[in-house]
Design an enzyme around this catalytic site. Structure first.
Site, short mmCIF file in Angstrom:
data_model
loop_
_atom_site.label_atom_id
_atom_site.label_comp_id
_atom_site.label_asym_id
_atom_site.label_seq_id
_atom_site.Cartn_x
_atom_site.Cartn_y
_atom_site.Cartn_z
N GLY A 167 0.82 -1.19 0.00
CA GLY A 167 0.00 0.00 0.00
C GLY A 167 0.86 1.25 0.00
CB CYS A 168 -0.03 4.74 -0.64
SG CYS A 168 -1.57 4.82 0.29
CE1 TYR A 169 -1.13 7.88 4.53
CE2 TYR A 169 -2.84 6.23 4.44
CZ TYR A 169 -2.47 7.56 4.47
OH TYR A 169 -3.42 8.55 4.43
#
EC number: 1.2.1.38
Lengths: 346, 346, 346, 346
Positions: free
Chosen positions: A149-151
């Site tokens: 994911g991004c985070y």
């Protein structure tokens, strides 16, 4: 050389269309087919008029994507990829999931945070977690990739070298993150309706966001011990980008210069990591539309706190770009192929 | 009743013009005179056309403001208020400094962070720090008030009740703050040029911002012991508002319910503090153009971390509004006079 | 094949850095040298950190650019290019001026609108106006090119086919244009300071903008008669893009279908012109970071008015992209080389 | 004096909540009841947390609003007000419709543009069109008021004095308007989803917007002859405000000075009209949150074109503020009561 035929399931969401954009510019790959449940039968350019005359491919079904492609990317809501992954593996296709279905190693954690179970445990065993700068060797040649994911890209990249080198304490880590709105998807909601978000700023899912166990998993691998952290995401009134401001206690005797050296060594030769000069701070603006992760390092000697600030484009290094980096790596292509994106300066 | 004659020195900066706006709407005060070095001789509405036909008062000199006013507010760059304060006190005028000249009690800290010295030590002794919710009784009747900075309002209000009640540990506090652009002033700079800031987000003065000792001073008074904290400010691409995300270790045995109770008690009857219901997070949007400080409380039981998120309008509760609240308090007027501002919803 | 050595004078302004971006991605050109008066001695990436590790070339002098380059682009304030052009021509270099010095054919109009004179009349005779879709054949093989301004690209492209075909009346044309902020340059000003521009919108230089005679010159060539128009520019709170809403009286008997046919014919085969389907309106969002000009056509049959709405990226088709299109054309390279830019969808 | 009891039907839409905001600050009115179909049973502050502790009134039903109020405002989707109006009139309540149901005098035009019919013709006869600066005397004492739309306030106010004085030609008028997003309502849509709108700009309903016949009706009354105009609305990426750039041919011999004089005379004493000094252009920023209509006048002598640029806050002078101005006028209260809103400067 033949170009790799790449198909995208869920092509009309933000991550999906960003995959299309990057594949269109990839010198060794070509877009073979796309699918969309919401827009089946429409062209990509009807959904995104920016692509008029650039990509007028029609959105078909998942089945059509499978049939026409060697490599399949799925950008689907969580929970919908397990079955598709099984089909791909059975059909001998490479599969990358941009959702969360294969990211967590622990089924227990998956149940706790996502509410589902692992339908095919062998498949989960086969999946590899695709964060190349930390786990490159495991990804080479793999056919089933869980794209982070991004985070969970921004935070581990910001902290890994210091943690690995024992220069920060493993307890009490805080990740205060700020994300652009595309991270919340393309579906209109009240909160992301323009007048509601514009000129506003808030935190959400405080200490309760699903990316928490995924970050902990990555950092635990790096640290060689169980890591827990406090994670608070915020929503920025901008389209793209994540800024992760990460705090950790300095290990006894650790100084910024030594930490900096650890980052330089750990990330030597990493094209996509840019360790910024002292005093300069990462800014989401400087990584827009690129696969870069900019990292800046600080220490608060008054309180003994280490501060790492990283910036990525949530839709590139935080989704589509990293998926292609993983594809390149898995297929043995130059890892940067299609990803040496010259950023707009403004 | 006669209206109090209020004069503003430095009326054309953002804090200055916000003071004008609030005084224009104050039922017991009137704008008597304004000054501006940059725009002397121009009307306020020439500088801010929003005020055309609403306030066409001419910007005069500092001397004229002194002469015509009973209460003087100064919204000047740091360092320029000490002499003016002395003049006001001598002339029997009430004076509030929106700059930093009288905020720090320790001359040593003032030297370290601002590079200046206290020119008149007796005057500094006389000055009172104007954060009414924490130091109300000291402010009543006072003639020389140091108005707190924006971050230094948002952070202490978010943490004080928990700290005072011993429910968080005094060490290891982190304040991750995000501010709208008006906090950086009206003077055009490269960094705040529209195309450079728009769609960007970064931290600045990481662990090196001048508001640090001021927050520590306030929190130390509250805690009854020396507090140090790590403070990282960020710049938001919005006009107004500060969101402060504050982290502290929970004291042994402390739970969110007890903390909440402490806030309810501490802030009972405080018109300008809005303690939000559980699960709802403070948003700068909801306090725009008002003197409110919204506070939301969270705990991360997985890591034993307390998280308080506060939101203020940096130009109102973080500057002009608080200055007027202090004026009301000092003069014995209803503390909320002119400050029950109905916010725009969007 | 050797890559063409391209140098950029004035590389740190917005048009200059956009030229750098596009040359970095051009398959048949390479950046040979850059200059900047304001930032001489600094690297491009010090000025624009987005280019860190992507273009760390040092800004030198104009002379160094001349020496190292075969093709020179100048992105300078108006009035500074005439002498440079002469030097380039003398040294046998190809030269493109992104400023206004060579755009107007009439010295009288140049004097009226810019206040200067033609220092070398022969040089002005040699210069060709670089709007390829309207004047392609004149540009081929040329060494001295006047690159059109942004408004002066968007408006003529929107109107030319209808005017040329006699389907609109040549009198009473109105161009109501809206531009992103980068059009105003990189130098900080009060009006483009973030808090002043954000959430605002206004017109400027109403019926008095310097691009007026340039548009009239182009449209007069197309119409074969002197055209005058009313031009009102507005400033949008976005970074990139121009939307031109153009109004003209329909010629007697003219209908939208016939006009559409005229556009299809006139722009057949033009890669960078996208004539949108009926009912769909051009949007600056869809051309961001690309060299496209999107055009949409409407008629108000109630009032007999033709309405053409065009959208370009002011810094690409309105500046740097068009300059490279002209370079390609002049050098006999594929006109789209380096310009088939895949746009970001958001 | 007793405060007037004001009820709002449809209080949770943008116009509805803006009515709430203004009534909360009105010295001679009080909010008696509010209703909302979507949020029945919730408090206004649950829907808009900005009003927490400022207005925690519960949204009830339309019937409850009728029962508890003397004056009823309806901010409903078009078509839903006719029946409600009849009920109010029958119950002896004053009623103002912020929708379009009573704006058009011609049932034929209503059918053509809205697709409905007049259910009670007598009621339509009774309704008065509430644009006070143009039709003040008709509004006094009235009980059934059709409140104008946003564009239909900005455009007629910009053009009326010139048209009335015969200084512009009645044919060929063009209104190029730009509106903030709140004009499109609070319901989330794909087009107004933050990432889709942000950094974009386009026209919509080109020459086909429902406000066209309403503007023509007003201007025809002013001109004393049938006026038709071309109207093109655009969507701005800002929350509030309309800028109307209006073009008309100058009448033979007409000059800007005479036109200016006509505006000064026509709008003498109008508190809410601000005729800007020569050379200054109206900006939506300067009227935000106020009931002002700023007007600036220009002439293009090169082409004989008159240009009037007006700015209003679409939710105040373009909706809720004007509704209250009408109420004041109808009830014989000071027309500016509750509407001398001091605008924020930024």
């Amino acid at each position: 050389m033949n170009r790799v035929k790449v198909g995208i399931v869920g092509a009309t969401g933000y991550a999906g269309v960003e995959l299309c954009r990057l594949i269109m510019g990839h010198p060794q790959a070509e877009l073979s087919a796309i699918s969309s449940v919401s827009f089946e039968g429409k062209t990509l350019s009807e959904v995104y008029p920016a692509y008029f005359h650039m990509c007028d491919m029609i959105c078909g079904t998942q089945e059509q994507v499978l049939e026409k492609s060697e490599v399949i990317f799925a950008a689907l809501p969580h929970g919908l990829s397990q079955e598709l992954a099984a089909q791909c593996v059975k059909a001998g296709k490479a599969f990358t999931d941009l959702g969360a279905d294969f990211r967590l190693e622990s089924e227990e954690e998956y149940k706790e945070w996502y509410g589902g179970s692992f339908t095919d445990k062998a498949l989960h065993q086969e999946a590899v977690y695709g964060l190349p700068e930390l786990f490159r060797e495991r990804i080479r040649g793999k056919r089933l990739i869980a794209n982070p994911g991004c985070y969970t890209t921004a935070v581990p990249l910001a902290l890994a070298p210091a943690l690995e080198a024992g220069l920060i304490q493993p307890e009490g880590i805080i990740a205060d993150c700020k994300s652009g709105v595309t991270g919340a998807g393309r579906k209109p909601t009240q909160g992301n309706h323009y007048p509601e978000l514009n000129e506003g700023f808030t935190a959400y899912k405080v200490a309760a966001h699903r990316h928490t166990p995924e970050m902990e998993q990555t950092l635990s691998h790096i640290a060689g011990q169980k890591i827990k952290l406090t994670f608070v995401p915020h929503l920025l009134p901008i389209n793209r980008g994540i800024l992760a401001t990460c705090y950790a206690k300095l290990a006894p005797g650790a100084e910024l210069a030594a930490i900096r050296k650890a980052y330089e060594n750990r990330y030597a030769g990493e094209f996509f990591i840019r360790l910024l000069p002292d005093g300069q701070c990462a800014n989401v603006k400087n990584v827009r539309c690129t696969n870069f992760c900019d990292i800046s390092l600080f220490a608060d000697s008054r309180t003994g706190t280490f501060i790492a600030v990283s910036a990525i484009d949530n839709m590139v290094k935080g989704a589509a770009g990293q998926a292609i980096q993983n594809m390149n790596l898995a297929l043995g292509i130059d890892e940067t192929a299609g990803l040496k994106l010259v950023p707009p300066a403004f």
